[in-house]
Design a protein around this motif. Structure first.
Motif, PDB file in Angstrom:
ATOM      1  N   LEU A  99       3.582   6.230   1.298  1.00 59.75           N
ATOM      2  CA  LEU A  99       4.342   5.634   2.389  1.00 59.75           C
ATOM      3  C   LEU A  99       4.575   4.145   2.169  1.00 59.75           C
ATOM      4  O   LEU A  99       5.680   3.644   2.398  1.00 59.75           O
ATOM      5  CB  LEU A  99       3.618   5.866   3.716  1.00 59.75           C
ATOM      6  N   ALA A 100       3.556   3.428   1.724  1.00 59.67           N
ATOM      7  CA  ALA A 100       3.703   1.983   1.519  1.00 59.67           C
ATOM      8  C   ALA A 100       4.812   1.693   0.505  1.00 59.67           C
ATOM      9  O   ALA A 100       5.596   0.757   0.683  1.00 59.67           O
ATOM     10  CB  ALA A 100       2.386   1.371   1.053  1.00 59.67           C
ATOM     11  N   PHE A 101       4.873   2.482  -0.567  1.00 57.40           N
ATOM     12  CA  PHE A 101       5.920   2.301  -1.565  1.00 57.40           C
ATOM     13  C   PHE A 101       7.286   2.610  -0.977  1.00 57.40           C
ATOM     14  O   PHE A 101       8.264   1.904  -1.230  1.00 57.40           O
ATOM     15  CB  PHE A 101       5.642   3.194  -2.772  1.00 57.40           C
ATOM     16  N   GLN A 102       7.371   3.658  -0.168  1.00 59.47           N
ATOM     17  CA  GLN A 102       8.638   3.998   0.470  1.00 59.47           C
ATOM     18  C   GLN A 102       9.137   2.848   1.353  1.00 59.47           C
ATOM     19  O   GLN A 102      10.333   2.556   1.388  1.00 59.47           O
ATOM     20  CB  GLN A 102       8.484   5.258   1.322  1.00 59.47           C
ATOM     21  N   GLN A 103       8.232   2.193   2.048  1.00 58.18           N
ATOM     22  CA  GLN A 103       8.615   1.133   2.976  1.00 58.18           C
ATOM     23  C   GLN A 103       8.925  -0.181   2.264  1.00 58.18           C
ATOM     24  O   GLN A 103       9.766  -0.953   2.722  1.00 58.18           O
ATOM     25  CB  GLN A 103       7.514   0.932   4.012  1.00 58.18           C
ATOM     26  N   GLY A 104       8.259  -0.467   1.145  1.00 57.21           N
ATOM     27  CA  GLY A 104       8.497  -1.699   0.404  1.00 57.21           C
ATOM     28  C   GLY A 104       7.609  -2.830   0.880  1.00 57.21           C
ATOM     29  O   GLY A 104       7.085  -2.817   2.003  1.00 57.21           O
ATOM     30  N   MET A 105       7.438  -3.826   0.032  1.00 54.66           N
ATOM     31  CA  MET A 105       6.493  -4.900   0.311  1.00 54.66           C
ATOM     32  C   MET A 105       6.844  -5.697   1.566  1.00 54.66           C
ATOM     33  O   MET A 105       5.968  -6.030   2.367  1.00 54.66           O
ATOM     34  CB  MET A 105       6.376  -5.843  -0.892  1.00 54.66           C
ATOM     35  N   ALA A 106       8.115  -6.012   1.760  1.00 48.79           N
ATOM     36  CA  ALA A 106       8.496  -6.826   2.917  1.00 48.79           C
ATOM     37  C   ALA A 106       8.144  -6.119   4.222  1.00 48.79           C
ATOM     38  O   ALA A 106       7.622  -6.734   5.161  1.00 48.79           O
ATOM     39  CB  ALA A 106       9.982  -7.150   2.868  1.00 48.79           C
ATOM     40  N   ALA A 107       8.413  -4.829   4.297  1.00 49.99           N
ATOM     41  CA  ALA A 107       8.112  -4.070   5.512  1.00 49.99           C
ATOM     42  C   ALA A 107       6.617  -3.935   5.738  1.00 49.99           C
ATOM     43  O   ALA A 107       6.182  -3.694   6.878  1.00 49.99           O
ATOM     44  CB  ALA A 107       8.753  -2.688   5.440  1.00 49.99           C
ATOM     45  N   ARG A 108       5.819  -4.109   4.694  1.00 50.40           N
ATOM     46  CA  ARG A 108       4.365  -4.010   4.810  1.00 50.40           C
ATOM     47  C   ARG A 108       3.720  -5.372   5.043  1.00 50.40           C
ATOM     48  O   ARG A 108       2.494  -5.509   4.911  1.00 50.40           O
ATOM     49  CB  ARG A 108       3.786  -3.369   3.551  1.00 50.40           C
ATOM     50  N   GLY A 435       7.996 -14.298  -2.967  1.00 47.13           N
ATOM     51  CA  GLY A 435       8.660 -13.014  -2.999  1.00 47.13           C
ATOM     52  C   GLY A 435       7.806 -11.972  -3.685  1.00 47.13           C
ATOM     53  O   GLY A 435       6.768 -12.283  -4.282  1.00 47.13           O
ATOM     54  N   GLY A 436       8.251 -10.730  -3.603  1.00 39.69           N
ATOM     55  CA  GLY A 436       7.515  -9.670  -4.264  1.00 39.69           C
ATOM     56  C   GLY A 436       8.090  -8.312  -3.928  1.00 39.69           C
ATOM     57  O   GLY A 436       8.988  -8.178  -3.090  1.00 39.69           O
ATOM     58  N   GLU A 437       7.555  -7.291  -4.599  1.00 39.53           N
ATOM     59  CA  GLU A 437       8.000  -5.931  -4.324  1.00 39.53           C
ATOM     60  C   GLU A 437       6.971  -4.944  -4.852  1.00 39.53           C
ATOM     61  O   GLU A 437       6.201  -5.250  -5.772  1.00 39.53           O
ATOM     62  CB  GLU A 437       9.372  -5.662  -4.970  1.00 39.53           C
ATOM     63  N   TYR A 438       6.959  -3.766  -4.236  1.00 40.37           N
ATOM     64  CA  TYR A 438       6.194  -2.630  -4.733  1.00 40.37           C
ATOM     65  C   TYR A 438       7.078  -1.863  -5.714  1.00 40.37           C
ATOM     66  O   TYR A 438       8.215  -1.511  -5.393  1.00 40.37           O
ATOM     67  CB  TYR A 438       5.799  -1.713  -3.582  1.00 40.37           C
ATOM     68  N   MET A 439       6.533  -1.577  -6.908  1.00 43.19           N
ATOM     69  CA  MET A 439       7.317  -0.948  -7.959  1.00 43.19           C
ATOM     70  C   MET A 439       6.600   0.282  -8.508  1.00 43.19           C
ATOM     71  O   MET A 439       5.388   0.439  -8.365  1.00 43.19           O
ATOM     72  CB  MET A 439       7.564  -1.939  -9.114  1.00 43.19           C
ATOM     73  N   PHE A 440       7.376   1.130  -9.155  1.00 45.66           N
ATOM     74  CA  PHE A 440       6.863   2.302  -9.865  1.00 45.66           C
ATOM     75  C   PHE A 440       7.231   2.149 -11.327  1.00 45.66           C
ATOM     76  O   PHE A 440       8.381   1.853 -11.659  1.00 45.66           O
ATOM     77  CB  PHE A 440       7.489   3.573  -9.280  1.00 45.66           C
ATOM     78  N   MET A 441       6.236   2.320 -12.216  1.00 46.65           N
ATOM     79  CA  MET A 441       6.483   2.237 -13.657  1.00 46.65           C
ATOM     80  C   MET A 441       6.437   3.641 -14.239  1.00 46.65           C
ATOM     81  O   MET A 441       5.360   4.184 -14.497  1.00 46.65           O
ATOM     82  CB  MET A 441       5.449   1.324 -14.327  1.00 46.65           C
ATOM     83  N   PRO A 442       7.604   4.263 -14.419  1.00 42.06           N
ATOM     84  CA  PRO A 442       7.633   5.653 -14.892  1.00 42.06           C
ATOM     85  C   PRO A 442       7.173   5.771 -16.346  1.00 42.06           C
ATOM     86  O   PRO A 442       7.168   4.799 -17.107  1.00 42.06           O
ATOM     87  CB  PRO A 442       9.126   6.030 -14.782  1.00 42.06           C
ATOM     88  N   SER A 443       6.810   6.984 -16.725  1.00 38.25           N
ATOM     89  CA  SER A 443       6.522   7.271 -18.129  1.00 38.25           C
ATOM     90  C   SER A 443       7.812   7.182 -18.944  1.00 38.25           C
ATOM     91  O   SER A 443       8.918   7.084 -18.391  1.00 38.25           O
ATOM     92  CB  SER A 443       5.936   8.680 -18.258  1.00 38.25           C
ATOM     93  N   ILE A 444       7.684   7.231 -20.255  1.00 33.06           N
ATOM     94  CA  ILE A 444       8.860   7.229 -21.128  1.00 33.06           C
ATOM     95  C   ILE A 444       9.726   8.461 -20.837  1.00 33.06           C
ATOM     96  O   ILE A 444      10.954   8.357 -20.708  1.00 33.06           O
ATOM     97  CB  ILE A 444       8.440   7.225 -22.611  1.00 33.06           C
TER      98      ILE A 444
END
Length: 459
Positions: A99-108, A435-444
């Motif tokens: 949920l936190a990732f869905q909402q993003g850093m600013a919303a959290r 500033g900042g953001e929540y990110m996802f680092m996918p596999s190759i």
């Protein structure tokens, strides 16, 4: 021996159980020393164009195979939830993220205690209004190698359509790898079980791979919940990105106010950080800096606080002790191993100068606090609420981290001593969030799946 040399010495391919060839190299690969680099923020305007760029970039992202070997430069790619939505991922996948990732850093911001001068409305434009969709990070051993990889990445961006470059920031540090305040940083890194490297003698045990790599067993004995489908989540990880402006002049002024000479100022600074500027920990060198110790990766992290229960050597409230209590007795109980993080922080701006004051500070120094963890959002929100912006877990009430805490009113720093502890007043916000953001680092493989719109062929 260098940090990388120390890693290579401890690596044994027979110990590898992770799918290193599918994990982005940036997750395990340590920064070179010295290092230079660039962070680039992108906004996706067209889903098909964005996916095309991800597919192009995937060919330039090295895996973690051979992660202890020398590499002159490498690229990492991370994507925000707003970015995944802009790339056209199906709702079922988007809703499978935390949920936190869905909402993003600013919303959290309330959970992160990002308020006042750190509130999202004060952030730089690239990080406002969910603008940051894709973050590219390049680390390199020198400017020539940085330019080589940067040119390749920018060429792919120029060839793509529907993606806008909204911000870049170059960074770097010399062979001492010091932060804006002049302290060697990113020393304490967890050993990831299954990555092929055993801990140094005396170091903390290896941490279960699932604390950092999705799909692997965590410290709880089972994998952390990961995004769906499996090809999207497995072998990826989550990233916290926070950009800070470091108020070096204000920090220097504070040390001068409370220390009558350079030695006293350096001692107070070490108490606040938990290490001397060389990287030597107070626990191993309590009375003076030790350059040789600070530069030795086999010794500079070989300690705990179990024999310093009262904090007489390293104060409980020191930044480093807060961020990694290392066996300290905590009032608020927590499993410290599930809050371990892989740091990939990067410093920008001029080197630290003792003579800089607040009046003459140009505001051009700072750092990107970047860390990687399968529990990244739970961890950063826990750190911000408890270990950084409160002191209850240390029986220190509302006393905050002296280095990265938000101090809208002047705070204090407690130094245990016998017979009477010392309280140093006048702590201000030495690192302001920009500033900042929540990110996802996918596999190759996930990058390639996103790039080709794999869900479309599966539906």
């Amino acid at each position: 021996m260098s940090f990388l040399g120390n890693l290579r010495k401890r690596f044994d391919s027979k110990r590898v159980t992770l799918q290193l060839d599918d994990i982005q190299g940036l997750i395990l690969r340590a920064r070179p020393e010295p290092y230079v680099g660039i962070h680039a923020m992108l906004h996706v305007d067209d889903a098909a164009g964005g996916r095309d760029l991800i597919a192009r970039l995937a060919d330039h992202v090295p895996s973690a195979k051979g992660w202890t070997d020398d590499m002159p430069a490498w690229l990492g790619v991370a994507i925000s939830h707003a970015g995944l939505k802009a790339l056209g991922l199906p709702d079922a996948s988007l809703k499978s993220f935390p949920l936190a990732f869905q909402q993003g850093m600013a919303a959290r911001a309330p959970q992160l205690r990002d308020e006042g001068e750190n509130a999202p409305e004060t952030w730089e434009p690239a990080y406002q209004d969910e603008n940051c969709h894709i973050a590219l990070s390049i680390f390199a051993q020198d400017a020539a190698e940085l330019d080589r990889v940067k040119q390749k990445a920018m060429a792919e961006l120029e060839s793509a359509s529907g993606v806008t470059l909204i911000g870049t920031h170059e960074f770097g540090a010399d062979e001492q790898a010091k932060n804006p305040f002049g302290y060697r940083d990113s020393i304490s890194q967890p050993t990831v079980a299954g990555a092929g490297v055993e801990p140094n003698d005396g170091d903390e045990r290896a941490i279960a791979a699932g604390e950092f790599i999705l799909g692997e067993d965590s410290e709880a004995g089972a994998p952390v919940a990961m995004p769906a489908p499996d090809v999207l989540g497995r072998n990826g990880s989550f990233v916290v990105l926070r950009k800070y402006e470091s108020r070096v002049g204000a920090f220097n002024d504070f040390l001068r106010e409370h220390g009558q000479d350079d030695a006293a100022q350096d001692s107070l600074g070490a108490k606040m950080f938990g290490r001397w500027r060389s990287g030597a920990p107070l626990t191993l060198s309590p009375d003076q800096d030790d350059e040789a110790l600070g530069a030795d990766p086999g010794r500079n992290n070989d300690f705990t606080y179990q024999d310093d229960a009262k904090g007489l050597i390293c104060p409980h409230s020191a930044h480093m002790r807060r961020m990694n209590p290392r066996g300290s007795s905590l009032t608020i109980l927590t499993d410290q191993n599930i809050h371990r993080i892989i740091r990939r922080s990067s410093t920008f701006g001029p080197k630290w100068d003792r003579d800089v004051s607040a009046a003459g500070d140009q505001g051009d120094r700072g750092l990107f606090f970047i860390f990687i963890s399968a529990r990244a959002y739970d961890t950063i929100e826990f750190l911000q609420q408890e270990w950084i912006n409160r002191g209850n877990f240390l029986d220190l009430g509302e006393e905050r981290d002296p280095i990265v805490g938000l101090h809208e009113q002047p705070g204090r720093f407690t130094i245990p001593a016998e017979p009477v502890r010392k309280r140093v007043n006048g702590i201000t916000t030495f690192n302001r969030l920009r500033g900042g953001e929540y990110m996802f680092m996918p596999s190759i493989s996930a990058l390639k799946w996103i790039g080709r719109g794999g869900w479309q062929s599966e539906s």
